[in-house]
Design an enzyme around this catalytic site. Structure first.
Site, PDB file in Angstrom:
ATOM      1  N   ARG A  15       0.846  -1.195   0.000  1.00  0.00           N
ATOM      2  CA  ARG A  15       0.000   0.000   0.000  1.00  0.00           C
ATOM      3  C   ARG A  15       0.877   1.239   0.000  1.00  0.00           C
ATOM      4  NH1 ARG A  15      -3.697  -1.576   5.083  1.00  0.00           N
ATOM      5  NH2 ARG A  15      -1.722  -2.576   5.656  1.00  0.00           N
ATOM      6  N   LYS A  75       1.466   1.794   7.293  1.00  0.00           N
ATOM      7  CA  LYS A  75       1.794   0.986   8.461  1.00  0.00           C
ATOM      8  C   LYS A  75       2.734   1.721   9.410  1.00  0.00           C
ATOM      9  CE  LYS A  75       0.519  -2.343   9.519  1.00  0.00           C
ATOM     10  NZ  LYS A  75      -0.687  -2.530  10.373  1.00  0.00           N
ATOM     11  N   TYR A  94      -1.090   4.409  10.672  1.00  0.00           N
ATOM     12  CA  TYR A  94      -1.446   3.424  11.688  1.00  0.00           C
ATOM     13  C   TYR A  94      -0.241   3.215  12.596  1.00  0.00           C
ATOM     14  CZ  TYR A  94      -5.627   2.024   9.070  1.00  0.00           C
ATOM     15  OH  TYR A  94      -6.848   2.007   8.439  1.00  0.00           O
ATOM     16  N   HIS A  96      -0.733   1.356  16.242  1.00  0.00           N
ATOM     17  CA  HIS A  96      -0.973   0.149  17.056  1.00  0.00           C
ATOM     18  C   HIS A  96       0.109   0.008  18.136  1.00  0.00           C
ATOM     19  CE1 HIS A  96      -4.097  -1.135  14.270  1.00  0.00           C
ATOM     20  NE2 HIS A  96      -3.255  -0.973  13.260  1.00  0.00           N
ATOM     21  N   GLU A 118      -5.905   4.654  13.798  1.00  0.00           N
ATOM     22  CA  GLU A 118      -6.831   3.698  14.402  1.00  0.00           C
ATOM     23  C   GLU A 118      -7.486   4.185  15.684  1.00  0.00           C
ATOM     24  OE1 GLU A 118      -2.871   2.710  16.360  1.00  0.00           O
ATOM     25  OE2 GLU A 118      -3.537   3.252  14.344  1.00  0.00           O
ATOM     26  N   LEU A 240     -11.950  -5.779  19.167  1.00  0.00           N
ATOM     27  CA  LEU A 240     -11.078  -4.608  19.272  1.00  0.00           C
ATOM     28  C   LEU A 240     -11.523  -3.699  20.406  1.00  0.00           C
ATOM     29  CD1 LEU A 240      -8.818  -2.765  17.952  1.00  0.00           C
ATOM     30  CD2 LEU A 240     -10.701  -1.631  16.772  1.00  0.00           C
ATOM     31  N   ASP A 270      -2.845  -7.013  15.050  1.00  0.00           N
ATOM     32  CA  ASP A 270      -2.166  -5.714  15.128  1.00  0.00           C
ATOM     33  C   ASP A 270      -2.180  -5.148  16.540  1.00  0.00           C
ATOM     34  OD1 ASP A 270      -1.068  -5.017  12.620  1.00  0.00           O
ATOM     35  OD2 ASP A 270      -3.057  -4.639  11.810  1.00  0.00           O
TER      36      ASP A 270
END
Length: 377
Positions: A15, A75, A94, A96, A118, A240, A270
């Site tokens: 991506r 990411k 993101y 995480h 997120e 989640l 994740d």
């Protein structure tokens, strides 16, 4: 603002932070975009496509990080990327962080301002920048799980939907949110027998209505989990808690009691995973076995379909990138309490309560690092 987009370097991550169309929008608004060469290769977007949209191309990620005021990624930054972050720089991607102590420590040391896709919320209580990837991952979970059920992959040798005269697989979906509802949709489309467990009565009612009673909805208790996991051919973990480490709902003891060749797909990996026996895997080596049960725990599942994923993600992220570029992060976050939830690390401080709790840091309210609360809408 000068916005930089490096090429993603996580394993099999194809991506890219901005599409050419997003670049065009930002340039039209008066901003500059710096792309690392071949950053869009995974979505079939060439350097020429980005230049036509108004971006400048540089040869290395180091040049992007050295020049850009804001870094836009997909990411979490890998160790080599974190080493290039600098004090006062803005990172939007993101993250995480709750299960990732090393990354959190590096971001704190960098002095950068780090906003996580997120943990941004919406007025309706959703997670608008996580939702598109949860949709993709939920749908992919059935695709990946059905493949893993094949005998050649270590699975039970089952076709998910069976055939006339042969019973279909039992698919158990833990969590009725965005991941779960998309997994249910795909599993029912394959004619599997589907059970979904959740502790939210509203979620169970919604799923029952959405699928016209075709999915069996079960209130999630320990006893219910034990029963349905033991009977399952494929289990999808889609639980989640925003920003926090995922709860370990399926214990090692439950896994040991499952059918040999059954498959677990942990979409929550994740955030640390919701199966006690989970550990992160990659697209290159996606599965492993514990007690004869196949585990699929790829930490960037949507990276396997980068064209779909990048455009779905940009549809959600572009308005936020534009706000940050137009207003600056302090004003953008001060004026939007939901956007402010995305601030995880700033100038050496942890500004997300779940991350601070999970990793033992002092929590600093993100409102205190934005401009006056009087400006909050």
């Amino acid at each position: 603002m000068l916005i930089g987009v490096p090429k993603e370097i996580k394993n099999r991550e194809n991506r890219v932070g901005l599409t050419p169309e997003s670049v065009q929008e930002l340039v039209a608004a008066g901003h500059q975009v710096l792309m690392e060469t071949n950053a869009g290769q995974g979505i079939n977007a060439s350097d020429d496509d980005y230049q036509a949209a108004g971006a400048s191309i540089v040869a290395t990620a180091a040049e992007v990080f050295a020049q850009a005021e804001m870094i836009v990624k997909v990411k979490e930054p890998q160790a080599a990327e974190r080493a290039m972050l600098r004090e006062g720089q803005l990172l939007f991607t993101y993250l995480h962080l709750a299960p990732d102590a090393a990354q959190t420590e590096d971001l704190i040391k960098s002095g950068a301002t780090c906003i996580a896709y997120e943990t941004i919320t919406s007025p309706r209580g959703g997670l608008p920048l996580l939702a598109p990837m949860s949709e993709v991952a939920g749908r992919m979970s059935i695709q990946a799980g059905s493949h893993a059920l094949e005998n050649t992959q270590g699975g039970r040798g089952m076709l998910l939907g069976g055939v006339p005269g042969v019973e279909a697989a039992k698919v158990v979906v833990i969590g009725g949110g965005v991941v779960g509802s998309n997994a249910v949709q795909m599993a029912l489309g394959s004619r599997a027998n589907v059970v979904v467990l959740d502790r939210s009565k509203d979620a169970l009612v919604r799923l029952d209505q959405e699928f016209n009673g075709a999915v069996k909805t079960v209130y999630s208790t320990k006893a219910a989990l034990e029963k349905h996991v033991a009977e399952a051919d494929l289990v999808i973990g889609g639980v989640l808690i925003p920003g926090a480490t995922a709860p370990k709902l399926v214990t090692a003891e439950m896994v040991a009691g499952m059918k040999k060749g059954a498959v677990l797909v942990d979409v929550a990996i994740d955030q640390g995973g919701c199966f006690e026996t989970s550990h992160a895997t990659t697209h290159e080596d996606p599965t492993y076995e514990v007690d004869g049960v196949v585990h699929y725990c790829v930490a960037n599942m949507p990276g396997g379909v980068p064209l779909t994923s990048t455009y779905a993600l940009n549809n959600a992220t572009l308005p936020y990138v534009m706000k940050l570029a137009n207003q600056g992060w302090r004003t953008a976050l001060a004026n939007d309490v939901h956007f402010r939830e995305g601030l995880n690390v700033h100038a050496g401080m942890v500004t997300n309560e779940h991350v601070a709790e999970a990793l033992g840091y002092d929590f600093v309210d993100p409102a205190t690092v934005c401009r006056s609360l009087e400006a909050v809408a």
